[in-house]
Design a protein around this motif. Structure first.
Motif, PDB file in Angstrom:
ATOM      1  N   VAL A  32       6.832   4.571  -4.386  1.00 17.49           N
ATOM      2  CA  VAL A  32       7.809   4.152  -5.400  1.00 17.49           C
ATOM      3  C   VAL A  32       7.609   4.994  -6.657  1.00 17.49           C
ATOM      4  O   VAL A  32       6.632   4.847  -7.378  1.00 17.49           O
ATOM      5  CB  VAL A  32       7.695   2.645  -5.698  1.00 17.49           C
ATOM      6  N   MET A 164      12.989  -7.944   3.040  1.00 21.46           N
ATOM      7  CA  MET A 164      12.111  -7.456   1.978  1.00 21.46           C
ATOM      8  C   MET A 164      11.788  -8.602   1.027  1.00 21.46           C
ATOM      9  O   MET A 164      12.616  -9.492   0.827  1.00 21.46           O
ATOM     10  CB  MET A 164      12.827  -6.328   1.227  1.00 21.46           C
ATOM     11  N   VAL A 166       9.368  -9.461  -2.799  1.00 20.58           N
ATOM     12  CA  VAL A 166       8.416  -9.111  -3.849  1.00 20.58           C
ATOM     13  C   VAL A 166       7.605 -10.372  -4.126  1.00 20.58           C
ATOM     14  O   VAL A 166       8.164 -11.382  -4.557  1.00 20.58           O
ATOM     15  CB  VAL A 166       9.130  -8.651  -5.139  1.00 20.58           C
ATOM     16  N   MET A 207       2.625  -4.466  -2.171  1.00 19.52           N
ATOM     17  CA  MET A 207       2.634  -3.450  -3.214  1.00 19.52           C
ATOM     18  C   MET A 207       1.177  -3.105  -3.552  1.00 19.52           C
ATOM     19  O   MET A 207       0.269  -3.476  -2.823  1.00 19.52           O
ATOM     20  CB  MET A 207       3.420  -3.972  -4.435  1.00 19.52           C
ATOM     21  N   THR A 208       0.986  -2.382  -4.631  1.00 14.01           N
ATOM     22  CA  THR A 208      -0.361  -1.901  -4.954  1.00 14.01           C
ATOM     23  C   THR A 208      -1.446  -2.984  -4.898  1.00 14.01           C
ATOM     24  O   THR A 208      -2.518  -2.763  -4.340  1.00 14.01           O
ATOM     25  CB  THR A 208      -0.347  -1.248  -6.359  1.00 14.01           C
ATOM     26  N   GLY A 225       3.433   2.082  -5.791  1.00 14.08           N
ATOM     27  CA  GLY A 225       3.611   2.905  -6.983  1.00 14.08           C
ATOM     28  C   GLY A 225       2.269   3.272  -7.563  1.00 14.08           C
ATOM     29  O   GLY A 225       1.731   4.351  -7.327  1.00 14.08           O
TER      30      GLY A 225
HETATM   31  C1  PLP Z   1       7.711  -0.855  -8.800  1.00 16.84           C
HETATM   32  C2  PLP Z   1       7.954  -1.477  -7.506  1.00 16.84           C
HETATM   33  C3  PLP Z   1       7.017  -1.342  -6.462  1.00 16.84           C
HETATM   34  C4  PLP Z   1       5.693  -0.627  -6.616  1.00 16.84           C
HETATM   35  O1  PLP Z   1       4.866  -1.364  -7.446  1.00 16.84           O
HETATM   36  P1  PLP Z   1       3.300  -1.065  -7.608  1.00 16.84           P
HETATM   37  O2  PLP Z   1       2.735  -2.381  -7.990  1.00 16.84           O
HETATM   38  O3  PLP Z   1       3.191  -0.013  -8.663  1.00 16.84           O
HETATM   39  O4  PLP Z   1       2.776  -0.606  -6.296  1.00 16.84           O
HETATM   40  C5  PLP Z   1       7.327  -1.938  -5.245  1.00 16.84           C
HETATM   41  N1  PLP Z   1       8.469  -2.630  -5.057  1.00 16.84           N
HETATM   42  C6  PLP Z   1       9.392  -2.775  -6.032  1.00 16.84           C
HETATM   43  C7  PLP Z   1      10.625  -3.546  -5.758  1.00 16.84           C
HETATM   44  C8  PLP Z   1       9.152  -2.208  -7.285  1.00 16.84           C
HETATM   45  O5  PLP Z   1      10.049  -2.375  -8.261  1.00 16.84           O
END
Ligand code: PLP
Length: 231
Positions: A32, A164, A166, A207-208, A225
């Motif tokens: 990302v 997906m 978050v 994610m990270t 990211g």
């Molecule tokens: C920024 C972002 C990521 C990556 O986030 P990190 O914590 O830096 O790995 C992943 N998914 C989405 C939807 C994001 O906006």
């Protein structure tokens, strides 16, 4: 340097996979690159990453064009839209993105379908699910997912590849596990429905801060990211 970071992440993915006997080669890393330069996109792809994620259409467009004018070989790169997509940006989004991960309404899916049909494209998408119920998060509610997928599946120019989510920001990765589990269970449930004419394959989660737990819960696409670019 990014090369070593990528190797380190691959090792961590192998570690997570070995715990649950999964094949690490099946886990796609989406780098990302939002807010970062095209230079880092070059570096990360030269380190073997093939998937790039952005969260704004405009920014992705600018980088895509910049790389193209640099004559950088874009052919093998897959572009992912991971941020919230406004309906009025769907027209541009279908031009560059291989996978739009953040579809969370029929209205948006219909607009993507319309714009994709104009350029003779079948647009791959994921449905974003709000597994935590946090009001600050985008995504369809779990209980509304089946109806949404059934409707979206009728559109000719979009193809739902998976789901997906978050996860919430938590102080330790383990606390994100329930949300990943919810997404995996939703995928299994949907795939078991007799009305589904195709299988959901992709689970984009992790994610990270929590990608190893996400993999243990069935993720096959992690979006990284900071781990890549600040590692
Ligand atoms: C920024 C972002 C990521 C990556 O986030 P990190 O914590 O830096 O790995 C992943 N998914 C989405 C939807 C994001 O906006």
């Amino acid at each position: 340097m990014i090369k070593e970071t990528v190797s380190g992440i691959r090792l961590r993915i192998i570690g997570a996979c070995s715990k649950i006997d999964r094949d690490p080669s099946k886990i796609i890393i989406v780098a990302v690159s939002k807010t970062r330069t095209t230079q880092v996109i070059k570096e990360v792809t030269e380190a073997g990453i093939t998937d790039i994620g952005e969260n704004r259409v405009q920014e992705a467009f600018a980088k895509y064009n910049e790389l193209r004018t640099m004559n950088y070989e874009l052919g093998t790169i897959k572009w992912h839209m991971v941020g919230h997509l406004q309906t009025n940006k769907a027209k541009d989004a279908v031009k560059i993105f291989d996978l739009i991960q953040s579809v969370d309404s029929l209205h948006l899916a219909q607009e993507i379908d319309k714009q994709a049909s104009k350029i003779n494209k079948i647009q791959d998408i994921l449905i974003e699910v709000n597994t935590s119920g946090e009001t600050t998060k985008y995504g369809v509610k779990p209980e509304e997912l089946t109806v949404l997928i059934n409707s979206v599946s009728e559109l000719n120019n979009v193809r739902v590849k998976g789901l997906m989510t978050v996860a919430p920001v938590v102080d330790e990765p383990e606390k994100a596990r329930p949300y990943f589990r919810i997404l995996r269970e939703l995928k299994d449930k949907i795939n078991g429905l007799s009305t589904m004419n195709h299988e959901l394959i992709t689970l984009s989660m992790g994610m990270t801060d929590d990608f190893e737990v996400a993999i243990e819960e069935g993720s096959n696409m992690v979006r990284l990211g900071r781990a890549l670019f600040e590692g």
